[in-house]
Motif scaffolding. Sequence first.
Motif, PDB file in Angstrom:
ATOM      1  N   TYR A 233       0.815  -1.218   0.000  1.00 34.70           N
ATOM      2  CA  TYR A 233       0.000   0.000   0.000  1.00 34.70           C
ATOM      3  C   TYR A 233       0.850   1.270   0.000  1.00 34.70           C
ATOM      4  CZ  TYR A 233      -3.902  -3.123   0.876  1.00 34.70           C
ATOM      5  OH  TYR A 233      -4.831  -4.126   0.764  1.00 34.70           O
ATOM      6  N   ALA A 234       1.979   1.235   0.707  1.00 34.12           N
ATOM      7  CA  ALA A 234       2.870   2.402   0.706  1.00 34.12           C
ATOM      8  C   ALA A 234       3.417   2.646  -0.695  1.00 34.12           C
ATOM      9  CB  ALA A 234       4.012   2.196   1.693  1.00 34.12           C
ATOM     10  N   LEU A 235       3.772   1.565  -1.387  1.00 38.03           N
ATOM     11  CA  LEU A 235       4.269   1.691  -2.759  1.00 38.03           C
ATOM     12  C   LEU A 235       3.172   2.216  -3.679  1.00 38.03           C
ATOM     13  CD1 LEU A 235       6.257  -1.667  -3.081  1.00 38.03           C
ATOM     14  CD2 LEU A 235       7.212   0.616  -2.786  1.00 38.03           C
ATOM     15  N   ALA A 236       1.951   1.697  -3.486  1.00 41.12           N
ATOM     16  CA  ALA A 236       0.837   2.134  -4.333  1.00 41.12           C
ATOM     17  C   ALA A 236       0.552   3.623  -4.127  1.00 41.12           C
ATOM     18  CB  ALA A 236      -0.414   1.314  -4.012  1.00 41.12           C
ATOM     19  N   TRP A 237       0.613   4.076  -2.877  1.00 37.33           N
ATOM     20  CA  TRP A 237       0.345   5.482  -2.586  1.00 37.33           C
ATOM     21  C   TRP A 237       1.370   6.380  -3.268  1.00 37.33           C
ATOM     22  CZ3 TRP A 237       3.086   9.206   0.318  1.00 37.33           C
ATOM     23  CH2 TRP A 237       2.378  10.389   0.543  1.00 37.33           C
ATOM     24  N   LYS A 238       2.641   5.981  -3.245  1.00 35.68           N
ATOM     25  CA  LYS A 238       3.698   6.791  -3.860  1.00 35.68           C
ATOM     26  C   LYS A 238       3.618   6.753  -5.381  1.00 35.68           C
ATOM     27  CE  LYS A 238       7.842   6.692  -2.199  1.00 35.68           C
ATOM     28  NZ  LYS A 238       9.145   6.195  -1.705  1.00 35.68           N
TER      29      LYS A 238
ATOM     30  N   LEU B  35       0.862   5.501  -7.430  1.00 35.01           N
ATOM     31  CA  LEU B  35      -0.428   5.625  -8.108  1.00 35.01           C
ATOM     32  C   LEU B  35      -1.437   6.514  -7.391  1.00 35.01           C
ATOM     33  CD1 LEU B  35      -0.609   1.876  -9.108  1.00 35.01           C
ATOM     34  CD2 LEU B  35      -0.271   3.774 -10.677  1.00 35.01           C
ATOM     35  N   GLY B  36      -1.071   7.092  -6.270  1.00 37.47           N
ATOM     36  CA  GLY B  36      -1.919   8.084  -5.631  1.00 37.47           C
ATOM     37  C   GLY B  36      -2.854   7.539  -4.564  1.00 37.47           C
ATOM     38  N   THR B  37      -3.460   8.488  -3.855  1.00 39.04           N
ATOM     39  CA  THR B  37      -4.306   8.161  -2.710  1.00 39.04           C
ATOM     40  C   THR B  37      -5.573   7.413  -3.103  1.00 39.04           C
ATOM     41  OG1 THR B  37      -3.495  10.120  -1.548  1.00 39.04           O
ATOM     42  CG2 THR B  37      -5.525   9.115  -0.726  1.00 39.04           C
ATOM     43  N   GLU B  38      -6.256   7.877  -4.161  1.00 35.14           N
ATOM     44  CA  GLU B  38      -7.523   7.253  -4.552  1.00 35.14           C
ATOM     45  C   GLU B  38      -7.318   5.787  -4.911  1.00 35.14           C
ATOM     46  OE1 GLU B  38     -11.013   7.489  -7.979  1.00 35.14           O
ATOM     47  OE2 GLU B  38      -9.489   9.062  -7.893  1.00 35.14           O
ATOM     48  N   PHE B  39      -6.301   5.508  -5.727  1.00 38.26           N
ATOM     49  CA  PHE B  39      -6.023   4.129  -6.121  1.00 38.26           C
ATOM     50  C   PHE B  39      -5.705   3.270  -4.900  1.00 38.26           C
ATOM     51  CE2 PHE B  39      -3.019   0.772  -7.209  1.00 38.26           C
ATOM     52  CZ  PHE B  39      -3.664   0.125  -8.247  1.00 38.26           C
TER      53      PHE B  39
END
Length: 203
Positions: free
Chosen positions: A70-75, A77-81
């Motif tokens: 999730y940390a990787l996704a936030w960095k 692909l953004g918060t919404e994703f």
Amino acid sequence: MADTNATVKHSRLDDVQGMALGIFFSALGLHVLTQVGLITGQTAGIAVILSYLTGWSFGAVFFVINLPFYALAWKRLGTEFTVKSLISVTSVSLLTGFLPAHFAISHLSPALGAVIFGSLTGMGLLALFRHNGSLGGLGVLALLAQDRFGFRAGYVQLIADAIIFSLALLLFPVERVMWSVLGAVVLNLVITFNHRRDRYIAT
């Protein structure tokens, strides 16, 4: 003539129903997969193998394995994703724990089970993709590797799947792994033929 490149605006209701359908189809497909004793690739495949070996529930293992991504996704692909992916993974984890008590399969051939899994989960992932969600995991890591090292995300996922299925060959009967590969092929074909950004662009 219609403009095929027009952006599709999704309302909040669009997102809710689309994600709900994607979550349900994905969970139902994974339920069929585990009922016939098959495995799959990506993060779900790791969770399935660990659940078979340890006796822990697939849902719990799948949820925990996804936490670091999730940390990787936030960095990347953004918060919404990231939020939508967290909701999707959590919901699938809960549903796969709920379904066995309410939907028992007394007989299903591995071949048909593989096709049903690939079809349902492929359609479920398509619905999630179209509403800016996912089931997290190695796909996020693949995108990060592509950004940082220029190594194509698709190749990263293929290598990951090759490792997972090779490991499965050491742990499970060959026939079981081969039917599992069929399921993974069907799933990827569903996504390959239907997930086209040039035909469907949503915001």
